[in-house]
Design a protein around this motif. Sequence first.
Motif, PDB file in Angstrom:
ATOM      1  N   THR A   1       0.875  -1.171   0.000  1.00 16.88           N
ATOM      2  CA  THR A   1       0.000   0.000   0.000  1.00 16.88           C
ATOM      3  C   THR A   1       0.913   1.221   0.000  1.00 16.88           C
ATOM      4  O   THR A   1       0.684   2.186  -0.726  1.00 16.88           O
ATOM      5  N   ALA A   2       1.948   1.123   0.814  1.00 14.42           N
ATOM      6  CA  ALA A   2       3.026   2.108   0.823  1.00 14.42           C
ATOM      7  C   ALA A   2       4.228   1.431   1.460  1.00 14.42           C
ATOM      8  O   ALA A   2       4.071   0.647   2.394  1.00 14.42           O
ATOM      9  N   ALA A   3       5.423   1.732   0.917  1.00 19.21           N
ATOM     10  CA  ALA A   3       6.643   1.213   1.541  1.00 19.21           C
ATOM     11  C   ALA A   3       7.714   2.284   1.449  1.00 19.21           C
ATOM     12  O   ALA A   3       7.723   3.086   0.510  1.00 19.21           O
ATOM     13  N   ALA A   4       8.606   2.259   2.451  1.00 19.07           N
ATOM     14  CA  ALA A   4       9.666   3.258   2.504  1.00 19.07           C
ATOM     15  C   ALA A   4      10.995   2.583   2.801  1.00 19.07           C
ATOM     16  O   ALA A   4      11.069   1.709   3.669  1.00 19.07           O
ATOM     17  N   ALA A   5      12.042   2.999   2.054  1.00 20.15           N
ATOM     18  CA  ALA A   5      13.409   2.548   2.321  1.00 20.15           C
ATOM     19  C   ALA A   5      14.199   3.766   2.811  1.00 20.15           C
ATOM     20  O   ALA A   5      14.179   4.817   2.152  1.00 20.15           O
ATOM     21  N   VAL A   6      14.849   3.597   3.944  1.00 17.83           N
ATOM     22  CA  VAL A   6      15.568   4.738   4.530  1.00 17.83           C
ATOM     23  C   VAL A   6      16.942   4.299   5.020  1.00 17.83           C
ATOM     24  O   VAL A   6      17.066   3.245   5.667  1.00 17.83           O
ATOM     25  N   GLN A   7      17.951   5.077   4.679  1.00 17.09           N
ATOM     26  CA  GLN A   7      19.293   4.920   5.263  1.00 17.09           C
ATOM     27  C   GLN A   7      19.677   6.273   5.871  1.00 17.09           C
ATOM     28  O   GLN A   7      19.518   7.308   5.221  1.00 17.09           O
ATOM     29  N   ILE A   8      20.172   6.243   7.106  1.00 19.89           N
ATOM     30  CA  ILE A   8      20.546   7.500   7.768  1.00 19.89           C
ATOM     31  C   ILE A   8      21.938   7.352   8.403  1.00 19.89           C
ATOM     32  O   ILE A   8      22.205   6.367   9.095  1.00 19.89           O
TER      33      ILE A   8
ATOM     34  N   ALA B   1      24.480   9.065  11.094  1.00 16.69           N
ATOM     35  CA  ALA B   1      24.490  10.016  12.208  1.00 16.69           C
ATOM     36  C   ALA B   1      25.921  10.408  12.535  1.00 16.69           C
ATOM     37  O   ALA B   1      26.817   9.555  12.546  1.00 16.69           O
ATOM     38  N   GLU B   2      26.120  11.677  12.757  1.00 15.21           N
ATOM     39  CA  GLU B   2      27.427  12.148  13.238  1.00 15.21           C
ATOM     40  C   GLU B   2      27.182  13.192  14.301  1.00 15.21           C
ATOM     41  O   GLU B   2      26.495  14.191  14.047  1.00 15.21           O
ATOM     42  N   GLY B   3      27.701  12.920  15.489  1.00 15.44           N
ATOM     43  CA  GLY B   3      27.549  13.870  16.593  1.00 15.44           C
ATOM     44  C   GLY B   3      26.099  14.186  16.912  1.00 15.44           C
ATOM     45  O   GLY B   3      25.756  15.336  17.197  1.00 15.44           O
ATOM     46  N   GLY B   4      25.266  13.147  16.831  1.00 12.05           N
ATOM     47  CA  GLY B   4      23.862  13.338  17.206  1.00 12.05           C
ATOM     48  C   GLY B   4      23.034  14.046  16.149  1.00 12.05           C
ATOM     49  O   GLY B   4      21.875  14.387  16.378  1.00 12.05           O
ATOM     50  N   ARG B   5      23.627  14.224  14.991  1.00 13.68           N
ATOM     51  CA  ARG B   5      22.872  14.870  13.908  1.00 13.68           C
ATOM     52  C   ARG B   5      22.947  13.996  12.653  1.00 13.68           C
ATOM     53  O   ARG B   5      23.859  13.193  12.498  1.00 13.68           O
ATOM     54  N   VAL B   6      21.988  14.201  11.792  1.00 16.16           N
ATOM     55  CA  VAL B   6      21.960  13.456  10.534  1.00 16.16           C
ATOM     56  C   VAL B   6      22.986  14.081   9.592  1.00 16.16           C
ATOM     57  O   VAL B   6      22.869  15.256   9.237  1.00 16.16           O
ATOM     58  N   SER B   7      23.965  13.251   9.197  1.00 15.27           N
ATOM     59  CA  SER B   7      24.938  13.795   8.252  1.00 15.27           C
ATOM     60  C   SER B   7      24.575  13.431   6.821  1.00 15.27           C
ATOM     61  O   SER B   7      24.946  14.135   5.881  1.00 15.27           O
ATOM     62  N   ALA B   8      23.870  12.333   6.661  1.00 17.09           N
ATOM     63  CA  ALA B   8      23.404  11.960   5.324  1.00 17.09           C
ATOM     64  C   ALA B   8      22.144  11.123   5.474  1.00 17.09           C
ATOM     65  O   ALA B   8      22.039  10.331   6.416  1.00 17.09           O
ATOM     66  N   ALA B   9      21.188  11.305   4.557  1.00 16.11           N
ATOM     67  CA  ALA B   9      19.953  10.511   4.606  1.00 16.11           C
ATOM     68  C   ALA B   9      19.473  10.248   3.190  1.00 16.11           C
ATOM     69  O   ALA B   9      19.589  11.114   2.319  1.00 16.11           O
ATOM     70  N   SER B  10      18.999   9.048   2.999  1.00 11.50           N
ATOM     71  CA  SER B  10      18.482   8.670   1.683  1.00 11.50           C
ATOM     72  C   SER B  10      17.099   8.050   1.865  1.00 11.50           C
ATOM     73  O   SER B  10      16.910   7.168   2.710  1.00 11.50           O
ATOM     74  N   VAL B  11      16.141   8.536   1.097  1.00  8.51           N
ATOM     75  CA  VAL B  11      14.747   8.108   1.254  1.00  8.51           C
ATOM     76  C   VAL B  11      14.170   7.709  -0.104  1.00  8.51           C
ATOM     77  O   VAL B  11      14.302   8.459  -1.072  1.00  8.51           O
ATOM     78  N   ALA B  12      13.552   6.528  -0.156  1.00  5.66           N
ATOM     79  CA  ALA B  12      12.857   6.121  -1.385  1.00  5.66           C
ATOM     80  C   ALA B  12      11.547   5.446  -1.021  1.00  5.66           C
ATOM     81  O   ALA B  12      11.407   4.854   0.052  1.00  5.66           O
ATOM     82  N   MET B  13      10.580   5.532  -1.932  1.00  3.00           N
ATOM     83  CA  MET B  13       9.231   5.010  -1.679  1.00  3.00           C
ATOM     84  C   MET B  13       8.819   4.030  -2.784  1.00  3.00           C
ATOM     85  O   MET B  13       9.199   4.189  -3.948  1.00  3.00           O
ATOM     86  N   THR B  14       7.998   3.050  -2.386  1.00  3.99           N
ATOM     87  CA  THR B  14       7.557   2.015  -3.322  1.00  3.99           C
ATOM     88  C   THR B  14       6.046   2.043  -3.516  1.00  3.99           C
ATOM     89  O   THR B  14       5.293   2.214  -2.553  1.00  3.99           O
ATOM     90  N   ASN B  15       5.640   1.857  -4.763  1.00  2.00           N
ATOM     91  CA  ASN B  15       4.236   1.700  -5.181  1.00  2.00           C
ATOM     92  C   ASN B  15       3.390   2.943  -4.915  1.00  2.00           C
ATOM     93  O   ASN B  15       2.204   2.849  -4.648  1.00  2.00           O
TER      94      ASN B  15
END
Lengths: 805, 283
Positions: free
Chosen positions: B192-199, B201-215
């Motif tokens: 119905t909905a799907a999400a792929a996420v990679q995050i 973290a550096e020093g308690g903050r997000v240094s890089a994030a990648s988000v993709a969605m399916t269907n």
Amino acid sequence: MKDLPDTEERKAGLKGLGCSRKRVEDARFTQGKGNYVDDIKMAGMLHGDFVRSPYAHARVKSINAEAALALPGVIAVLTAKDLEPLGLHWMPTLAGDKQMVLADGKVLFQGQEVAFVVATDRYIAADAVDLVEVDYEDLPVVVDPFKAQDPDAPVLREDLEGVTEGAHGPRRHHNHIFTWEAGDEAGANAAIDGAEVVAEETIYYHRTHPCPLETCGCVASMDKVNGKLTLYGTFQAPHVVRTVASLLSGIDEHNIRVVSPDIGGGFGNKVGVYPGYVCSIVATIVTGKPVKWVEDRMENLMATAFARDYWMTGRIGATKDGRITGLHAHVTADHGAFDACADPTKFPAGFFHICTGSYDIPAAYCAVDGIYTNKAPGGVAYRCSFRVTEAAYFIERMIEVLAIKLGMDAAELRAKNFIRKEQFPYTSALGWEYDSGDYHTAWDKALKAVGYEALRKEQAERVEAFKRGETRKLLGIGLTHFTEIVGAGPVKNCDILGMGMFDSCEIRIHPTGSAIARLGTISQGQGHATTFAQILASEIGISADKITVEEGDTDTAPYGLGTYGSRSTPVAGAATAMAGRKIRAKAQMIAAYLLEVHDDDLEWDIDRFVVKGAPERFKTMAEIAYASYNQAIPGVEPGLEAVSYYDPPNMTYPFGAYICVMEIDVDTGEHEIRQFYALDDCGTRINPMIIEGQVHGGLTEALAIAMGQEIAYDDIGNVKTGTLMDFFLPTAWETPHYTTDHTETPSPHHPIGAKGVGESPNVGGVPAFSNAVHDAFRAFGLTQTHMPHDHWRIWKTARDLGLHG
Amino acid sequence: MIPSTFEYHRPDDLAAVIALLQEHGDEARVVAGGHSLIPMMKLRMADPAHLIDLQGLSDLKGIEIGDVIRIGAMTTQAEIIDHDGLAEAAPIMAEAARQIADPQVRNLGTVGGNIANGDPGNDMPGLMQCLDARFTLVGPDGTREVAARDFYEAAYVTTREEEEVLTAVSFDRPRGGYAYEKQKRKIGDYATAAAAVQIVAEGGRVSAASVAMTNLSDVPVFSAAAGAALEGTACGEEAVQAAVAAMLGDIDPMEDNRGPVEFKKHVAGVILARAIVRAWSRA
């Protein structure tokens, strides 16, 4: 003196009533050695396949089969024009209507049979279907049974134009089939109008489908030398099929043999007669070769008998303290393009008038209007007695709606209105005589088992936590106390196409003390070969392991009306017990002769006749059986056989108390069933293990129906749920754990007190699941939302109640 | 449910596959696990005259773990789930594969088939967006690599040429926390909905994030904006909602039996928020 085995040991050795005997059928099923219709292969067998309508309503202007016929291996392409000279382009339905076998001038639902291709190979037949050119002119489509009744609604059944009297009385509109009613309308209205509290609601029980794992099919084989037609098929009522086949084809009934081999589930889907059977018969007569037709899954979902599709409007009146005074029900029933419901002839709405349920309601009335639409025909009893699941869903929802109106706990409201134990036999306001019941005992046991009060406390705490923003999940407690009506039926009330709904059993005891029993019913997974042997074992003292049970071959089995509506145990089970008693009566005469005493000096003891007061003098059933074949006994015919045709004096009324505890995620609409408790009272219990299996299966089908399974159409009549991707069939993953329990209130009129159980879990399960969904939202103001409760509909309920912020 | 007549080929090397594709052109299709193509053939929505089975090509199987992870196209979903090295190097792969269909399908269904078919309902295409994978395509003119984020053009339409075969996928070893979150109606269903996420973290903050969605569109959706909304934040509620809002601008769901557009958008937001929270907890 012979050694006397211990009484208990002898009793256990019989594996009779109450024994959780393992199913004798399973050895072949679990090894893949079953023999289903599609396993049947005959020399020279041809294959049939249908050209089906892509339109829900269209005129068929022409059919051109030239290209198909030119394909090597194609033998014939049958159309209505070919069947017309035989009078087989239309066929009668079980509901007093008629139905096109192949499209006669127009089509009325998507998937309707238009032409039947016969080829030497299944693949060639499928290729040829693609080559048949049909020229359609589309017509306006009606999929809404209310819009179908508009004065200017399209005329669906042109064949009925001007026909104002249908099989069940007057037709008041060109798309109206019948109005059927029960009870006293003026009395019910007076009771409700004068009531202190009145609740009203419209409850929709959506269209779904039985979807047995094995689809429908047949192999028809005409032997032109001896004039005999053999028809193997997926038939829940093989004897009725034989009679219908004879009446339709003109072939004498003794020249027709109908065989139901192993059947992979029926659930009502295999009660009726489908165009595939008729076309296969015609094709074998024409070609002289066996013809096989087996539909695929999409054809099964799209074109064979659906279930439900009842719009039910109820009014219920009560006193302020919750005593119900009256019930009024009106149903708009969407029957699709032809009225092909499988109900006893006199009951076009089945036994919907069991809709007063488990409650002592002094005044009641119900009416059902059957309507034609551009949808597939059917309206079968999908794992329930005739329209009983609709009735149970209706009353169990109305009770909840009334409880909300009264501000009362729904468990307490039920208990306040149950028919009391001492009122049985109880005659309902709609005319049924309930045979036996003890509802309060079952209800109290169920509430205690789940810890009902603690659950309500937890639920109230959850609501507070939700309001504080600590959780996004709600807790629903789904209650149901259902009463089934099964075992059709007394012949005086119940028939199908004029055939009284008795059933039968014929028993032969072999010389060495084993036996064969043949019945007029047919198992589709119920385990008859296991359980009927157990009934007999207890009656005649021969171990169930030594009794073969055979069904489904009309050349060998006695005539019976088949297996549906939980009727096998109440009717054929009774016939089995009665035939067993005839055997025992004759055995007693033989034993008396052998022991040189008077008949009355003997008493029955598990597996033998014993001389009263002289326990060392006895004859076992095995000894008696042998004597019946090898001794000349004065005044007694040789052999040991009996047959019984049983016409039940009444239906049976199984009941149960189900409670479902469900967690609901308001943000995604997902649910999780935390607990499901099912207490069933089916009278005397024949095989507890099989009962448990039946309950598990029925609950899982109920889960499917309540939580997602539907046959949905778009506005132009396209089936939106024609594959198992979209039609919800639960797997082990979606199926929760069930806790089963029981009470045992025997039927007073059944020879062994049994009531039937196969369909109870569907009848009780659907309202239990649905009530749990409703109950979760009760604190936020929800009264009614329609099934199926799939993710988006639950989500929509939450949104409409403002729960998404 | 009976397919049209077709010729079955089972070559044992890639050159033979490409030769067959050249010979038969658009009348030929390659089949891997068959769990998308064969149902379509049974419905006669696909009727290739020539079916080229890739099961004979053992070279196309296998998982190589290094700084770059390379997965042969014929690797099954079950093999993805069972591979210890992959579980350590790119655990999101097994987490996603476990949510595809059922064990029987996963025993036959392949990564390559799932990716190359171009069905927006498939899970691997979305996951490959998230991982910024490269697809290896081999054709008559040799081998080329296409970025996953450039591969999908429309439903069932990709940049793969008719005479090319997808032979492998590769991606840099992912860093940080991960999650593949999927809502479906039942086992075997598409999302119905799907999400792929990679995050990361550096020093308690997000240094890089990648988000993709399916269907949720006619192609898998890589939402650069959603990732950007998280970067530099402590991945709190506000950041998650900003990412969700950004993602909603990138998807374009259609109504179907799973529900109307409004529902799908809402669920997409819930599923993505859950995926971000889980990925962050693992980062």
